[in-house]
Design a protein around this motif. Structure first.
Motif, PDB file in Angstrom:
ATOM      1  N   ARG A 321       0.825  -1.208   0.000  1.00 45.12           N
ATOM      2  CA  ARG A 321       0.000   0.000   0.000  1.00 45.12           C
ATOM      3  C   ARG A 321       0.860   1.259   0.000  1.00 45.12           C
ATOM      4  O   ARG A 321       0.445   2.296  -0.530  1.00 45.12           O
ATOM      5  N   LYS A 322       2.070   1.184   0.587  1.00 36.34           N
ATOM      6  CA  LYS A 322       2.931   2.372   0.657  1.00 36.34           C
ATOM      7  C   LYS A 322       3.299   2.845  -0.744  1.00 36.34           C
ATOM      8  O   LYS A 322       3.258   4.044  -1.033  1.00 36.34           O
ATOM      9  N   GLY A 323       3.676   1.913  -1.599  1.00 35.53           N
ATOM     10  CA  GLY A 323       3.982   2.285  -2.971  1.00 35.53           C
ATOM     11  C   GLY A 323       2.770   2.794  -3.710  1.00 35.53           C
ATOM     12  O   GLY A 323       2.869   3.684  -4.556  1.00 35.53           O
ATOM     13  N   ALA A 324       1.598   2.234  -3.368  1.00 39.88           N
ATOM     14  CA  ALA A 324       0.359   2.682  -4.008  1.00 39.88           C
ATOM     15  C   ALA A 324       0.064   4.131  -3.670  1.00 39.88           C
ATOM     16  O   ALA A 324      -0.283   4.935  -4.550  1.00 39.88           O
ATOM     17  N   TRP A 325       0.202   4.496  -2.380  1.00 37.94           N
ATOM     18  CA  TRP A 325      -0.040   5.885  -1.981  1.00 37.94           C
ATOM     19  C   TRP A 325       0.955   6.825  -2.654  1.00 37.94           C
ATOM     20  O   TRP A 325       0.605   7.925  -3.078  1.00 37.94           O
ATOM     21  N   ALA A 326       2.213   6.396  -2.732  1.00 34.59           N
ATOM     22  CA  ALA A 326       3.231   7.227  -3.383  1.00 34.59           C
ATOM     23  C   ALA A 326       2.892   7.437  -4.851  1.00 34.59           C
ATOM     24  O   ALA A 326       3.036   8.541  -5.390  1.00 34.59           O
ATOM     25  N   SER A 327       2.405   6.385  -5.515  1.00 33.16           N
ATOM     26  CA  SER A 327       2.033   6.485  -6.924  1.00 33.16           C
ATOM     27  C   SER A 327       0.846   7.417  -7.112  1.00 33.16           C
ATOM     28  O   SER A 327       0.841   8.274  -8.004  1.00 33.16           O
ATOM     29  N   LEU A 328      -0.175   7.266  -6.263  1.00 34.46           N
ATOM     30  CA  LEU A 328      -1.350   8.121  -6.375  1.00 34.46           C
ATOM     31  C   LEU A 328      -1.004   9.580  -6.102  1.00 34.46           C
ATOM     32  O   LEU A 328      -1.512  10.487  -6.760  1.00 34.46           O
ATOM     33  N   GLY A 329      -0.111   9.803  -5.122  1.00 36.22           N
ATOM     34  CA  GLY A 329       0.314  11.164  -4.823  1.00 36.22           C
ATOM     35  C   GLY A 329       1.037  11.800  -5.992  1.00 36.22           C
ATOM     36  O   GLY A 329       0.821  12.977  -6.319  1.00 36.22           O
TER      37      GLY A 329
END
Length: 343
Positions: A321-329
């Motif tokens: 999920r951490k990479g997902a949030w970084a990608s969405l940001g």
């Protein structure tokens, strides 16, 4: 022309009478004028040769081949014939907007560490009408490099590359359709590739495109490229992993609904790729984490249509999920920047 042009534009043509005139006009209308246009006729049997012969611009060189050589060989013929410092590729049914060459030349002149630059694009139908959303691709070299592990994120009809690089790498003629994807993967492993965050080409979709008529062959070639990348990354896999890996970036296109088994596999697989990269440092760590996170989000998003909220519990418990949030940001930042530029 007595001196070499700055840019060689290469357009392979095979039975393109319906579109090649518009394609040629889009190059002749460029604001950047120091180019040669190589029209390579791949044994066309329609009216394409007559259309191309009708142009008298001195920057045009028309070369005709009596035997159908195929796209990879035609791309390599273009490299052999090119005299420019830079080579720009374009398909016979696509369109370049007037600022394309100027902006790509300016970028490569200002960034000597980049070997190749593409652009964002948009879609045209058979009648030349725009449809759908603009095709936005990763911009930075790090994001492009990491994304190539999953999909061809450089629109080939938009690329401009240094001729020395194209001469060194060339197109693999064992690929019938995916020679462009293979080229970007090989070049990107050793050099910087990027995309300008501007829509500078229009990519035409129509029933006669080879990628449509040979979809099964295209899929097989993609799988070959993925096998090689996974091997170089140092990850163990079987054929089912490769098939499912192919699906990851194409869930929407394939209308695939991930079930619980696929979600479990996807989380384990993405974590496995991340761990393999920690050992090998084959890809830049943070950009790859963003790409992996983006894939994890997409799997959960599409799975939630049938599995409901339970899949989001798994999403939030996963370290992916951490990479997902970084990608969405990052995507939100790009969207805000694009809106400011538009204003």
């Amino acid at each position: 022309m007595t001196t070499s042009p700055k840019v060689s534009v290469v357009i392979p043509v095979h039975n393109g009478q319906d579109y090649v005139g518009q394609t040629i006009e889009s190059i002749l209308s460029q604001t950047f004028r120091d180019f040669e246009l190589l029209l390579l006729d791949d044994a066309s049997s329609d009216g394409s040769p007559a259309i191309m012969e009708g142009y008298t611009d001195r920057r045009i060189r028309l070369v005709r081949y009596d035997t159908n050589l195929g796209i990879a060989k035609m791309h390599n013929k273009g490299i052999d014939l090119a005299r420019g410092e830079y080579i720009a590729m374009l398909d016979h049914d696509d369109v370049s907007y007037p600022e394309r060459l100027a902006r790509q030349v300016a970028f490569l002149e200002a960034h000597p560490d980049y070997a190749l630059i593409g652009t964002w694009g948009e879609l045209l139908d058979e009648r030349g009408r725009r449809y759908g959303k603009a095709k936005k691709y990763p911009v930075s070299a790090e994001d492009v490099r990491s994304s190539l592990l999953f999909w061809n994120c450089v629109l080939h009809p938009s690329i401009m590359a240094r001729r020395t690089v194209m001469e060194a790498y060339r197109y693999s003629e064992r690929f019938f359709i995916c020679d462009d994807f293979d080229l970007c993967v090989r070049v990107g492993a050793a050099h910087k590739l990027g995309n300008l965050p501007q829509v500078l080409v229009a990519h035409r979709r129509h029933a006669a495109r080879t990628s449509n008529t040979k979809a099964h062959l295209k899929r097989g070639e993609n799988l070959d490229i993925f096998r090689r990348q996974l091997t170089e990354l140092g990850v163990t896999f079987d054929e089912r992993d490769v098939e499912r890996h192919y699906t990851l970036a194409r869930i929407k296109t394939l209308a695939f609904r991930p079930d619980q088994e696929y979600v479990e596999w996807a989380e384990g697989w993405l974590r496995k790729l991340e761990e393999a990269n920690r050992r090998s440092s084959h890809y830049p760590t943070r950009p790859l984490a963003r790409v992996l996170g983006s894939m994890w989000f997409k799997v959960c998003w599409h799975a939630s249509a049938t599995a409901g909220w339970s899949v989001w519990g798994r999403f939030f418990r996963s370290p992916m999920r951490k990479g997902a949030w970084a990608s969405l940001g990052e995507q939100l930042m790009w969207a805000c920047g694009a809106n400011r530029r538009a204003a």
